[in-house]
Motif scaffolding. Structure first.
Motif, mmCIF file in Angstrom:
data_model
loop_
_atom_site.group_PDB
_atom_site.id
_atom_site.type_symbol
_atom_site.label_atom_id
_atom_site.label_comp_id
_atom_site.label_asym_id
_atom_site.label_seq_id
_atom_site.Cartn_x
_atom_site.Cartn_y
_atom_site.Cartn_z
ATOM 1 N N MET A 2 0.840 -1.204 0.000
ATOM 2 C CA MET A 2 0.000 0.000 0.000
ATOM 3 C C MET A 2 0.875 1.254 0.000
ATOM 4 N N LEU A 3 1.911 1.261 0.834
ATOM 5 C CA LEU A 3 2.801 2.413 0.888
ATOM 6 C C LEU A 3 3.558 2.570 -0.428
ATOM 7 N N ALA A 4 3.999 1.457 -1.001
ATOM 8 C CA ALA A 4 4.734 1.528 -2.265
ATOM 9 C C ALA A 4 3.862 2.089 -3.387
ATOM 10 N N ALA A 5 2.596 1.690 -3.408
ATOM 11 C CA ALA A 5 1.690 2.192 -4.448
ATOM 12 C C ALA A 5 1.520 3.704 -4.339
ATOM 13 N N THR A 6 1.391 4.207 -3.101
ATOM 14 C CA THR A 6 1.261 5.652 -2.915
ATOM 15 C C THR A 6 2.554 6.366 -3.290
ATOM 16 N N GLN A 7 3.691 5.815 -2.907
ATOM 17 C CA GLN A 7 4.971 6.423 -3.274
ATOM 18 C C GLN A 7 5.149 6.452 -4.788
ATOM 19 N N ALA A 8 4.782 5.368 -5.452
ATOM 20 C CA ALA A 8 4.884 5.334 -6.913
ATOM 21 C C ALA A 8 3.937 6.348 -7.548
ATOM 22 N N GLY A 9 2.743 6.515 -6.947
ATOM 23 C CA GLY A 9 1.806 7.511 -7.453
ATOM 24 C C GLY A 9 2.365 8.916 -7.337
ATOM 25 N N ILE A 10 2.960 9.236 -6.186
ATOM 26 C CA ILE A 10 3.577 10.555 -6.025
ATOM 27 C C ILE A 10 4.710 10.729 -7.031
ATOM 28 N N ALA A 11 5.482 9.659 -7.247
ATOM 29 C CA ALA A 11 6.618 9.743 -8.170
ATOM 30 C C ALA A 11 6.158 10.064 -9.585
ATOM 31 N N PHE A 12 5.196 9.302 -10.100
ATOM 32 C CA PHE A 12 4.833 9.557 -11.497
ATOM 33 C C PHE A 12 3.994 10.817 -11.648
#
Length: 386
Positions: free
Chosen positions: A243-253
């Protein structure tokens, strides 16, 4: 290079965060939200439990459960009616990418009016819009932290990318406990979707030091935990990490961009009704193989973060290992080809030229390490069919 960065004003992340949603509304001074979700979450009672949380906090919410997978312009009409009848001062996107994309679209149309095609790329939408509060229930889209929404034009079947700060949620409440009931197929597809976001953010021509750190950390986390979450949906450590990785990836892209995988994925979803995460997964290895020679060091960094290569490997070797690791990952998680998914071969090849045009028109392929021609995109569609 100056990077222009945008994030939700409020981020609450962790077990039990959804119980604090009322506090978020108090902080924002809002009281009449439209809760936008889908029939599944309404049918399980999950949406009503969230409605009760909101009412207990003294808010006056209304439920709209008419979101459809891969939302269309037609599907927004009933939501706009509910928004206006309620006199909503805010919108909650509760669910996967489709409810959150719907909420973002309603937030903008509810203030500015018009049609969604008026807001598609290359236009950048600055607002005004109703505040959107995003509460994701899947670990994949990252939409809770992005300044994009994707809506399919019902008249043309074009899956329109609509960008700009107007679509950025003002708050995101990220609670991994909401993902514990995700079945293995959805876990796999959304997990690969998050990995695609992270990798494309890192290799994008618009990458920057801020997005780079988040992207590589997401790749590292997904490499460690995706198989575990897929194998055991009750593995809370893996669910929280994903869940945290998905949010971090969302912020990144959101603060760099996605690239060719997403550009090609959207038309597949629009014309063949393939879920977004799955269409990304179908394309990811082949598009990476096409692109890898133009950004070897960047793909090598991704390989090392994923655990597919070591520091002793040259960049060229690590980059090639990354391509193989993606192929193996998709095999392990039983990602079907378009043919195995039941897509008719004649229709696939008949629509490939149009899909290639729509992919290029979205703007995402221009961010890829190799900017493709329409013919090269058609060739990639042909490669992955079977």
């Amino acid at each position: 290079m100056v990077a222009s960065l945008s994030l939700p004003r409020i981020l609450r992340v962790g077990r039990g965060a959804v119980g604090e949603l009322g506090d978020v509304f108090t902080e924002l001074g809002l009281c009449r939200p439209l809760l936008v979700t889908d029939a599944f979450l309404a049918g399980t009672g999950t949406a009503e439990r969230l409605m009760a949380t909101l009412r207990d906090a003294g808010l006056q919410p209304r439920l709209f459960a008419g979101t459809v997978p891969d939302p269309t312009t037609d599907s927004l009409d009933a939501g706009l009616t509910a928004l206006r009848e309620h006199g909503a001062d805010s919108v909650i996107g509760f669910g996967g990418g489709s409810p959150m994309d719907t909420a973002k679209a309603l937030g903008l149309l509810g203030v500015q009016g018009g049609q969604m095609r008026d807001y598609k790329a290359p236009r950048t939408n600055l607002g005004p819009a109703l505040p959107v509060i995003a509460v994701p229930t899947t670990a994949g889209s990252g939409s809770e932290a992005t300044q994009f929404t994707v809506i399919t034009d019902s008249a043309t079947d074009e899956k329109m990318l609509c960008p700009g700060p107007a679509f950025l949620p003002v708050a995101a409440v990220v609670d991994f406990e909401l993902t514990l009931s995700m079945p293995p197929r959805l876990t796999a597809d959304t997990g690969i979707d998050a990995l695609t976001h992270a990798v494309e953010a890192y290799v994008s021509r618009k990458a920057n030091p801020f997005s780079d750190g988040l992207a590589l950390n997401a790749v590292r986390t997904i490499g460690r935990y995706l198989h575990r979450a897929h194998a055991d949906g009750g593995d809370t450590e893996a669910r929280e990490a994903m869940m945290l990785a998905a949010t971090q990836a969302g912020i990144a892209f959101s603060n760099s961009s996605v690239a060719l995988v997403h550009g090609m994925s959207r038309p597949v979803g629009a014309h063949f009704h393939v879920a977004h995460g799955l269409s990304n997964a179908m394309l990811f290895p082949a598009v990476t193989a096409f692109s890898v020679h133009a950004a070897e060091s960047r793909y090598a960094d991704c390989a090392r973060a994923l655990g597919a290569a070591t520091d002793d490997d040259s960049d060229a070797t690590a980059a090639e290992k990354f391509v193989e690791a993606l192929r193996t990952l998709c095999q392990d998680l039983e990602v079907p080809t378009p043919q195995a998914h039941g897509i008719d071969k004649n229709e696939w090849f008949r629509l490939s030229p149009l899909m290639a045009e729509q992919a290029l028109a979205s703007g995402s392929p221009a961010n890829n390490p190799v900017v493709p021609t329409a013919d090269e995109i058609q060739d990639l569609y042909a490669q992955i069919y079977a």
